[in-house]
Design an enzyme around this catalytic site. Structure first.
Site, PDB file in Angstrom:
ATOM      1  CG  LEU A 245      41.929  45.501  40.275  1.00 52.08           C
ATOM      2  CD1 LEU A 245      43.166  45.858  39.464  1.00 52.08           C
ATOM      3  CD2 LEU A 245      40.781  45.108  39.343  1.00 52.08           C
ATOM      4  CG  HIS A 246      39.107  42.208  46.633  1.00 48.59           C
ATOM      5  ND1 HIS A 246      39.884  42.593  47.710  1.00 48.59           N
ATOM      6  CD2 HIS A 246      38.018  43.018  46.645  1.00 48.59           C
ATOM      7  CE1 HIS A 246      39.297  43.591  48.343  1.00 48.59           C
ATOM      8  NE2 HIS A 246      38.162  43.870  47.718  1.00 48.59           N
ATOM      9  CG  ASP A 247      37.814  37.649  43.418  1.00 38.83           C
ATOM     10  OD1 ASP A 247      38.284  37.660  44.576  1.00 38.83           O
ATOM     11  OD2 ASP A 247      36.599  37.510  43.194  1.00 38.83           O
TER      12      ASP A 247
END
Length: 320
Positions: A245-247
């Site tokens: 869930l980078h962003d």
């Protein structure tokens, strides 16, 4: 509770699409605009994806501003094959989104950043989740914004772990190392949300199955989009057992800094050939005060629980 005005700067691929949705749910954040950029897709497609997603989520009031089409020192941009594979050639996992009749705003992304910085000042948060070109160009045009904007929370970089496009470089920084270096050296109140923490926050098909079970168009489409992403992660990073869930994590930390543990470290971007794109401490300023924080740990359970609760509610409320 302080209510922040938020600008999202997206190269709208799959994790950007989740970040966009999540930003609409946070009680202390008011999304005032979305910028387009290049990276996962070209800038025009990024803008169109954002417009479609905002309509899907019943938020057509949020404007989208056209941003940079390529890096500062490059004449053009072509999507890398690996990016097209990870996000799909359309940026959203080859899922067809409902069309929109909206178009981008007349104001450029750069001018919107500058105007918002002067209008909202300490109450403005800028969250770039792609290359830092838009913000670098705004700073070059009006250097005063680095002292006006309340905080910049960007997804990118890697300090304590390897990069994901080279042993040293993370993808967003590698797209435009010069722009990232300008921003990191520009005096902004900045938080780096890099691979150090984003790879710890993972979504699985158990969560996307719940979105699909909501019975709404938004829930089904987001489940289809993210399932594509999870499948690609199964090929490229099977040890994660899901997609990172980078962003969305950058959005979460912008809204609630207590989610992350940080170190204060003045940063720069290495522009030499051997380590081009590496985010590293600025050895010339190790004893100087800094306004840069680098995330090195994250409360995984609290973030993922909060993220899912907010996303479930939004995708349910979006209805048919």
């Amino acid at each position: 509770m302080t209510k922040y005005k938020v600008i999202l700067d997206l190269d709208t691929g799959i994790d950007d699409a989740m970040a966009l949705a999540y930003s609409l749910t946070l009680p202390n954040c008011d999304l005032i605009g979305v910028l387009s950029s290049y990276g996962n897709v070209v800038s025009d497609l990024s803008a169109n994806n954002s417009l479609k997603l905002l309509d899907l989520l019943h938020h057509p009031e949020v404007p989208v501003y056209k941003g940079a089409e390529h890096a500062l020192n490059q004449p053009n941009f072509t999507v890398l094959p690996v990016s097209a594979h990870i996000h799909g050639t359309n940026g959203v996992g080859e899922v067809t989104l409902p069309e929109t009749d909206r178009t981008v705003a007349a104001t450029s992304a750069v001018d919107f950043i500058i105007a918002a910085a002067h209008q909202y000042q300490d109450h403005l948060i800028v969250i770039p989740t792609g290359p830092l070109t838009n913000l670098a160009q705004a700073f070059q045009k009006d250097p005063q914004i680095s002292h006006l904007i309340g905080k910049v929370v960007f997804m990118g970089g890697a300090l304590t772990v390897p990069g994901n496009v080279s042993p040293a470089a993370e993808a967003n920084i590698a797209q435009d190392p010069e722009a990232a270096n300008i921003v990191l050296r520009g005096g902004f109140n900045i938080t780096m949300v890099g691979l150090d923490v984003t790879l710890r926050t993972v979504l699985t098909k158990k969560e996307t199955a719940h979105w699909r079970s909501l019975g709404t168009t938004a829930g089904r489409l987001y489940a289809d989009i993210v399932d594509y992403y999870i499948d690609v992660y199964g090929e490229t990073s099977p040890h994660l057992h899901g997609c990172a869930l980078h962003d969305p994590l950058a959005v979460g930390i912008a809204a609630d800094p207590s989610l992350a543990q940080t170190i204060a470290l003045d940063m720069k971007v290495d522009l030499t050939d051997a380590f081009r794109g590496r985010t590293i401490g600025n050895e010339e300023r190790l004893k100087e005060p800094t306004t840069t924080a680098v995330c090195v740990n994250v409360d995984v359970d609290r973030f993922t629980t909060t993220f899912m609760a907010h996303m479930n509610e939004l995708l349910q409320e979006s209805g048919e």
